[in-house]
Enzyme design. Structure first.
Site, PDB file in Angstrom:
ATOM      1  N   ASP A  66       0.616  -1.442  -0.381  1.00  0.00           N
ATOM      2  CA  ASP A  66      -0.745   0.531   0.082  1.00  0.00           C
ATOM      3  C   ASP A  66       1.211   1.125  -0.072  1.00  0.00           C
ATOM      4  O   ASP A  66       1.833   1.463   0.536  1.00  0.00           O
ATOM      5  CB  ASP A  66      -0.882   0.086   1.367  1.00  0.00           C
ATOM      6  CG  ASP A  66      -2.089   0.942   0.885  1.00  0.00           C
ATOM      7  OD1 ASP A  66      -2.233   1.420   0.151  1.00  0.00           O
ATOM      8  OD2 ASP A  66      -1.988   1.128   2.439  1.00  0.00           O
ATOM      9  N   THR A  99      -3.479   5.766  -4.310  1.00  0.00           N
ATOM     10  CA  THR A  99      -1.833   6.630  -3.525  1.00  0.00           C
ATOM     11  C   THR A  99      -0.910   5.965  -4.572  1.00  0.00           C
ATOM     12  O   THR A  99       0.428   6.751  -4.324  1.00  0.00           O
ATOM     13  CB  THR A  99      -1.759   6.128  -2.411  1.00  0.00           C
ATOM     14  OG1 THR A  99      -1.724   4.429  -1.969  1.00  0.00           O
ATOM     15  CG2 THR A  99      -2.593   6.661  -1.245  1.00  0.00           C
ATOM     16  N   THR A 100      -0.886   4.966  -4.929  1.00  0.00           N
ATOM     17  CA  THR A 100       1.085   4.877  -5.434  1.00  0.00           C
ATOM     18  C   THR A 100       0.689   5.266  -6.589  1.00  0.00           C
ATOM     19  O   THR A 100       1.567   6.108  -7.787  1.00  0.00           O
ATOM     20  CB  THR A 100       1.203   3.249  -5.401  1.00  0.00           C
ATOM     21  OG1 THR A 100       0.440   2.219  -4.277  1.00  0.00           O
ATOM     22  CG2 THR A 100       2.664   3.027  -6.352  1.00  0.00           C
ATOM     23  N   ASP A 392      -9.220  -0.032   1.829  1.00  0.00           N
ATOM     24  CA  ASP A 392      -9.662   0.297   0.281  1.00  0.00           C
ATOM     25  C   ASP A 392     -10.748   0.801  -1.009  1.00  0.00           C
ATOM     26  O   ASP A 392     -11.008   1.057  -1.091  1.00  0.00           O
ATOM     27  CB  ASP A 392      -8.064   0.263  -0.650  1.00  0.00           C
ATOM     28  CG  ASP A 392      -7.193   0.940  -0.281  1.00  0.00           C
ATOM     29  OD1 ASP A 392      -7.091   1.783   0.337  1.00  0.00           O
ATOM     30  OD2 ASP A 392      -5.833   0.943  -0.566  1.00  0.00           O
TER      31      ASP A 392
END
Ligand code: ADP
Ligand code: MG
Length: 556
Positions: A66, A99-100, A392
């Site tokens: 994550d 997010t990545t 998520d």
């Protein structure tokens, strides 16, 4: 050391230990630091991305895929790098997923910006171009997005599965996807204008180790991982009237250094009697409200436990604050902070049942709608990663239910956006045009990295993807499970549009923030890592002091 050589002349207005970098030096220093962060998370992107093991200075181990978790655990100690970490945090707060992607795009934007700066294009032109491109890209997302029926469970399950894959949920993704969809649907209500309002405050995630992830379940109400304080208490109360209290059921402590001097055994006895009476009174106050169950956030004195048991009241002590808050929603109770003023009104109603096998209490509310996702897994590391993936997925399913717009994933949306932005660039005047093109190139990082991480050829994949999109196949993406360029929407790789819009805007903002800086004045050494310099020598731009990650310098 190279950084010192790059410094400008010492300035009289600055203290002796200050350092200063200007213009191109400042920009390339910042860009390198930001890119190092982006590169650190890239290898985790997509379902075939690898995990990272992070070891904190206390020795705690986190194994995760994550993006935001990695960056938060990494103990980054470089001011520019921290700005990139903020991108991940904004993305996590606003969208819960992606997010990545946001960080990787920010890094790629900066890499391409550096090329432009080296061609003597002024940073303000790059910033302007990026801004225009980002705005246009978000409009295009809205244009490309498919409006879906928010009651379509199968689609919602696909959204959940796309978000979860790569986070320890593979083997059970159908079951977990279904649980997530059920959970979200149970906490969805109709808003004033007929829209769907999802309140995830009513969904709690609880983890249990020791059983397989496939035995995870969705419970009505709350699951409280606690034991009754006294063996003589009932452990199941069907018609529960529950008091939630955050004050200790104990004697109010005298000051630490108060001394009690007693002259006779009588006086001592009187003192003890007095304490006993105080505790008895507290229990009577509880009983007077009509409560038959008490969840106390603080301690309960032994003697009070005994009195409570005698009155047939089930009591639990040191309940987690988050549990108390959730019970409040589930039971419709008010939290009591002073027993003297507690009344029947403060109680919540429902039922409390004991599960002896799991050593949990199941608390169900009378008419409110809280649910608990009980995640199981063999070990702590497994359930922790599962929990991150599920959190998520909950967010994106909730978004999809309230927003109704979804996109084909696996890089499909990025390639389509890049194609449209290149067309748009033709209409942009001046050097900004080059920046818009650079923005388009940056988006294609996503399919490239997805391919790379899946062990496929990134160039071939991108060539195929571009060709498909030129051909009008808007939803052509890379399905890493089949290894094929195909309609990823039909293949079930579906993402919410809102998260993508957010990723585009937070990545652009971060890149522009870094590009706007032309002067770094540091009241001390710029690479705050100090002694770690040796270790970090391999990292570009002096990513100073990445704390416990020092040893990973070479891997980035
Ligand atoms: P992020 O932190 O950005 O959400 P993830 O590691 O969750 O990063 O990866 C998300 C990316 O993986 C998205 O671009 C999504 O479309 C892609 N993805 C998910 N499932 C597949 C799949 N089966 N094939 C290809 N790409 C996929
Ligand atoms: Mg994700």
């Amino acid at each position: 050391m190279s950084q010192r050589q790059r410094m400008g002349q010492p300035m009289i207005i600055l203290g002796e230990d200050s350092q200063r970098m200007k213009d191109r030096d400042a920009q390339s220093h910042n860009i390198s630091a930001a890119r190092a962060v982006a590169e650190a998370v890239r290898s985790t992107l997509g379902p075939k991305g690898m995990d990272k093991m992070l070891v904190s200075s206390m020795g705690d181990v986190t194994v995760t895929n994550d993006g935001v978790t990695i960056l938060q655990e990494m103990d980054i100690d470089n001011p520019t790098a921290e700005m990139i970490v903020e991108v991940a945090e904004t993305q996590e707060d606003e969208a819960g997923d992606g997010t990545t992607t946001a960080v990787a795009i920010a890094g790629e934007l900066l890499k391409n910006a550096q090329d432009l700066l080296e061609q003597d294009i002024h940073p303000t032109a790059v910033i302007k171009g990026f801004h225009l491109a980002s705005q246009r890209a978000r409009e295009e997302v809205d244009d490309i997005a498919e409006r879906v029926d928010t009651d379509d469970e199968e689609l919602l399950r696909k959204v959940a599965e796309t978000s979860m894959t790569g986070k320890g949920a593979e083997l059970n993704k159908e079951l977990l996807g279904q649980l997530i969809v059920d959970a979200v649907r149970q906490v969805t209500v109709e808003g004033p204008e007929g829209e769907n309002v999802v309140d995830l405050d009513y969904v709690k995630i609880e983890t249990q180790t020791g059983r397989a992830a496939g035995e995870s379940e969705l419970l009505q109400g709350a699951a409280i991982d606690k034991d009754p304080v006294h063996p003589d208490m009932p452990d199941t109360v069907e018609e529960a009237r529950v008091m939630l209290i955050n004050e200790p059921i104990e004697i109010e402590e005298a000051d630490v250094d108060t001394q009690l001097s007693v002259d006779s055994p009588d006086q001592l006895q009187q003192f003890l009697d007095n304490e006993e009476a105080q505790l008895k009174e507290k229990v009577e106050q509880i009983e007077a409200t009509g409560a038959n169950v008490v969840f106390c956030q603080k301690g309960i004195d032994d003697l009070a436990q005994h009195y409570l048991a005698k009155k047939g009241i089930l009591a639990v002590r040191r309940a987690k604050k988050s549990d108390i808050k959730f019970l409040k929603e589930v039971l419709g109770a008010r939290i009591v902070s002073d027993l003297d003023s507690a009344t029947e009104e403060d109680l919540g109603t429902g039922s409390v049942r004991r599960d002896d096998a799991d050593e949990l209490f199941y608390v169900e509310g009378g008419d409110s709608h809280g649910v608990t996702l009980l995640l199981r897994g063999s070990t702590d590391h497994v359930v922790d990663e599962l929990e991150r993936g599920i959190t998520d997925a909950l967010d994106v399913v909730a978004q999809t239910v309230s927003d109704g717009r979804v996109l084909a994933g696996g890089g499909a949306i990025e390639v389509e956006l890049a194609r449209r932005l290149r067309d748009y660039a033709d209409s942009v005047e001046g050097r900004e045009q080059l920046a818009v093109e650079a923005f388009a190139d940056s988006l294609e990082l996503v399919p490239r990295v997805l391919a790379e991480n899946a062990g496929l050829d990134a160039i071939d994949t991108l060539v195929d993807l571009r060709a498909a999109h030129e051909d009008g196949q808007i939803r052509a993406g890379l399905n890493v499970f089949s290894g094929q360029v195909e309609d990823t929407f039909d293949a079930g790789v579906v993402e919410p549009a809102h998260a993508k819009e957010q990723a585009l805007s937070s990545a652009t903002e971060a890149a522009n923030l870094v590009l706007k800086i032309d002067d770094i004045i540091a009241a001390g050494d710029l690479s705050t890592g100090g002694d770690d310099d040796e270790e970090m020598g391999g990292a570009p731009g002096g990513m100073g002091g990445m704390g416990g990650m020092g040893g990973m310098g070479g891997a980035m």
